[in-house]
Write a protein that holds these residues in place. Structure first.
Motif, PDB file in Angstrom:
ATOM      1  N   ASN A  60      -1.059   5.148   0.679  1.00 33.43           N
ATOM      2  CA  ASN A  60      -2.125   4.157   1.773  1.00 33.43           C
ATOM      3  C   ASN A  60      -2.981   3.034   0.414  1.00 33.43           C
ATOM      4  O   ASN A  60      -2.981   2.595   0.712  1.00 33.43           O
ATOM      5  CB  ASN A  60      -2.726   4.935   2.955  1.00 33.43           C
ATOM      6  CG  ASN A  60      -1.819   5.501   3.662  1.00 33.43           C
ATOM      7  OD1 ASN A  60      -2.069   6.673   4.406  1.00 33.43           O
ATOM      8  ND2 ASN A  60      -0.890   4.741   4.026  1.00 33.43           N
ATOM      9  N   THR A  91      -4.551  -3.401  -1.707  1.00 40.73           N
ATOM     10  CA  THR A  91      -3.679  -3.478  -0.142  1.00 40.73           C
ATOM     11  C   THR A  91      -3.126  -5.497  -0.551  1.00 40.73           C
ATOM     12  O   THR A  91      -2.658  -5.074  -2.086  1.00 40.73           O
ATOM     13  CB  THR A  91      -5.305  -5.013   0.418  1.00 40.73           C
ATOM     14  OG1 THR A  91      -6.167  -5.554  -0.142  1.00 40.73           O
ATOM     15  CG2 THR A  91      -6.541  -3.887   1.195  1.00 40.73           C
ATOM     16  N   ASN A  96      -4.517  -9.341   3.626  1.00 35.23           N
ATOM     17  CA  ASN A  96      -4.708  -8.096   3.695  1.00 35.23           C
ATOM     18  C   ASN A  96      -6.121  -7.577   4.219  1.00 35.23           C
ATOM     19  O   ASN A  96      -6.291  -6.130   4.578  1.00 35.23           O
ATOM     20  CB  ASN A  96      -3.489  -7.474   3.439  1.00 35.23           C
ATOM     21  CG  ASN A  96      -2.969  -6.310   3.751  1.00 35.23           C
ATOM     22  OD1 ASN A  96      -2.707  -5.414   3.233  1.00 35.23           O
ATOM     23  ND2 ASN A  96      -2.861  -6.343   5.465  1.00 35.23           N
ATOM     24  N   ILE A 100      -8.201  -6.134   7.563  1.00 35.34           N
ATOM     25  CA  ILE A 100      -8.151  -5.126   7.675  1.00 35.34           C
ATOM     26  C   ILE A 100      -9.737  -4.470   7.680  1.00 35.34           C
ATOM     27  O   ILE A 100      -9.477  -3.733   8.734  1.00 35.34           O
ATOM     28  CB  ILE A 100      -7.271  -3.790   6.042  1.00 35.34           C
ATOM     29  CG1 ILE A 100      -5.755  -3.901   6.981  1.00 35.34           C
ATOM     30  CG2 ILE A 100      -8.429  -2.792   6.487  1.00 35.34           C
ATOM     31  CD1 ILE A 100      -4.863  -3.614   5.428  1.00 35.34           C
ATOM     32  N   ILE A 261      -4.328   0.749   6.370  1.00 34.06           N
ATOM     33  CA  ILE A 261      -3.191   0.279   5.952  1.00 34.06           C
ATOM     34  C   ILE A 261      -2.443   1.126   6.261  1.00 34.06           C
ATOM     35  O   ILE A 261      -1.191  -0.118   6.166  1.00 34.06           O
ATOM     36  CB  ILE A 261      -3.776   0.433   5.268  1.00 34.06           C
ATOM     37  CG1 ILE A 261      -5.465  -0.407   4.222  1.00 34.06           C
ATOM     38  CG2 ILE A 261      -2.680   0.641   3.445  1.00 34.06           C
ATOM     39  CD1 ILE A 261      -5.521   0.605   2.749  1.00 34.06           C
ATOM     40  N   CYS A 267       1.276   0.471   2.578  1.00 39.30           N
ATOM     41  CA  CYS A 267       1.167  -0.025   0.359  1.00 39.30           C
ATOM     42  C   CYS A 267       0.925  -1.289   0.308  1.00 39.30           C
ATOM     43  O   CYS A 267       2.557  -1.160   1.140  1.00 39.30           O
ATOM     44  CB  CYS A 267       1.432   2.020   0.231  1.00 39.30           C
ATOM     45  SG  CYS A 267       3.103   1.700   0.295  1.00 39.30           S
TER      46      CYS A 267
END
Ligand SMILES: Cc1ncc(COP(=O)(O)O)c(C=O)c1O
Length: 390
Positions: A60, A91, A96, A100, A261, A267
């Motif tokens: 991840n 990321t 992204n 997150i 994630i 991933c």
């Protein structure tokens, strides 16, 4: 549909770009990316990875070798304190990483302070999480934008959960000074506020510094500060379409970031991460060239704009945008649409970034061929001439 999602504003930059649908004669400078393709050796790394059959999930938090390369690169830029691999999460792009971070930190109703004008995605992400936003506007002084520290510190009360800022800034080119960063970080430590710093343009910086980067919160932060710094391969490696970025966060929250994630993308794609390893290994063959070309483009565009009567701007210290206003043309959305329709010039309206920048325009100068900028300037001048005779 959640009413909050329905109420999110559509992108005003897209609204202008839609005016150009089906036209090939438009010179477009509205989006934040270069028109130069990713260097061949980076593309090759991805192709070779696919040819090896690397079509699977990764951890991840990213490939261990990519996380290590990022930790090394961050430590090189922001030492002397080593930035450990236990603080790095890979990321699927900077956007992204920012989402997150918002998911990790913001609960519905949380107070979030944002320094504006700012790339609209940052505010939208906080709103999606149910934040109550308090904007602290930068102030235009003779074409450049400045932070009123008193206003910012006044807004950063103990009830605030996070401060979100972006420096070097899209769209204004405003960049925090070291002194300002120290004042902000010390205040946030004292009051107990998280800092979410979007530093995706840190390499695209035109002033002389020891490490070649804009001042970063990582230069002054401690490993356990409530600080998340977001980065990207997009801008300084010409990799916008790859969707690869990272964040540097306190080690104690990394396992939670890993869970987020997992639930977002699981991933970043493996072959993209392989390309990221090579990009960092050979960064010296890409980034300095990108920055020196960008500086030339910045000077071409800004000098040209300054020669046009009635235009107010100052050369940005970082990023890839000129931000300016034009005397007598204050409705940026309407004017941007006219520029596309009437002379085929595509720039972004300041209205897309905040209320206080609604009279301003953003022009991305990351152009492989600087002649495009000169042609764009000619189109703008032609339009202004016609308008002045009306
Ligand atoms: C200020 C800022 N932050 C983050 C991003 C996200 O970049 P990416 O998702 O391509 O890494 C952008 C892209 O334009 C940006 O302007």
């Amino acid at each position: 549909m959640r009413p909050l999602i329905q109420s999110l504003e559509e992108s005003k930059i897209r609204e202008v770009a839609n005016e150009a649908m089906g036209r090939s004669d438009v010179l477009a400078f509205w989006f934040g990316e270069s028109d130069e393709v990713t260097p061949e050796f980076i593309r090759r790394a991805a192709v070779e990875s696919l040819e090896r059959g690397e079509t699977f999930y990764t951890h991840n938090l990213g490939l261990p070798e990519l996380r290590q390369s990022i930790a090394n690169e961050m430590s090189r830029r922001h030492g002397p304190t080593q930035i450990g691999v236990d603080r790095i999460a890979v990321t699927s792009g900077g956007v992204n990483a920012l989402m997150i971070a918002s998911q990790a930190l913001i609960s519905p109703g949380d107070e979030v302070v944002v320094v504006t004008p700012m790339w609209p995605n940052l505010c939208a992400q906080a709103l999606i999480m149910g934040a109550k936003l308090t904007p602290v506007p930068l102030v235009p002084v003779g074409g450049s934008w400045e932070l009123n520290m008193e206003s910012l510190l006044g807004a950063l009360k103990p009830t605030v959960r996070i401060l979100i800022l972006n420096s070097p800034n899209n769209p204004t080119g405003w960049t925090l000074t070291r002194h300002e960063q120290m004042t902000i970080l010390e205040h946030c430590r004292e009051v107990g506020i998280w800092v979410l710093a979007d530093e995706v343009y840190e390499n695209l910086y035109f002033e002389k510094t020891m490490n070649g980067c804009a001042p970063s919160f990582l230069d002054i932060g401690q490993a356990d500060d409530s600080l998340i710094v977001v980065h990207s391969f997009s801008k300084s490696f010409l990799m916008t379409g790859w969707r690869l970025g990272w964040m540097v966060a306190p080690a104690k929250i990394l396992s939670s970031i890993g869970k987020l994630i997992e639930f977002n993308t699981s991933c970043a794609s493996l072959f993209t991460q392989r390309a990221g390893v090579v990009a960092l290994e050979r960064a010296s063959e890409v980034t300095p060239r990108v920055v020196s070309h960008l500086k030339f483009c910045r000077d071409t565009l800004c000098n040209g704009l300054k020669e046009i009567q009635g235009i107010e701007l100052s050369a940005p210290r970082g990023g890839m945008y000129a931000f300016f206003r034009m005397n007598g043309h204050s409705s940026s959305l309407a004017v941007s649409k006219k520029l596309v329709q009437q002379v085929g010039l595509g720039i972004a309206p300041g209205e897309a970034f905040s209320e206080e920048s609604s009279e301003w325009f953003r022009w991305c100068f990351a152009s492989k061929d600087p002649m495009r900028l000169t042609q764009g300037l000619q189109r703008l001048e032609k339009w202004l001439n016609v308008e002045s005779k009306k």
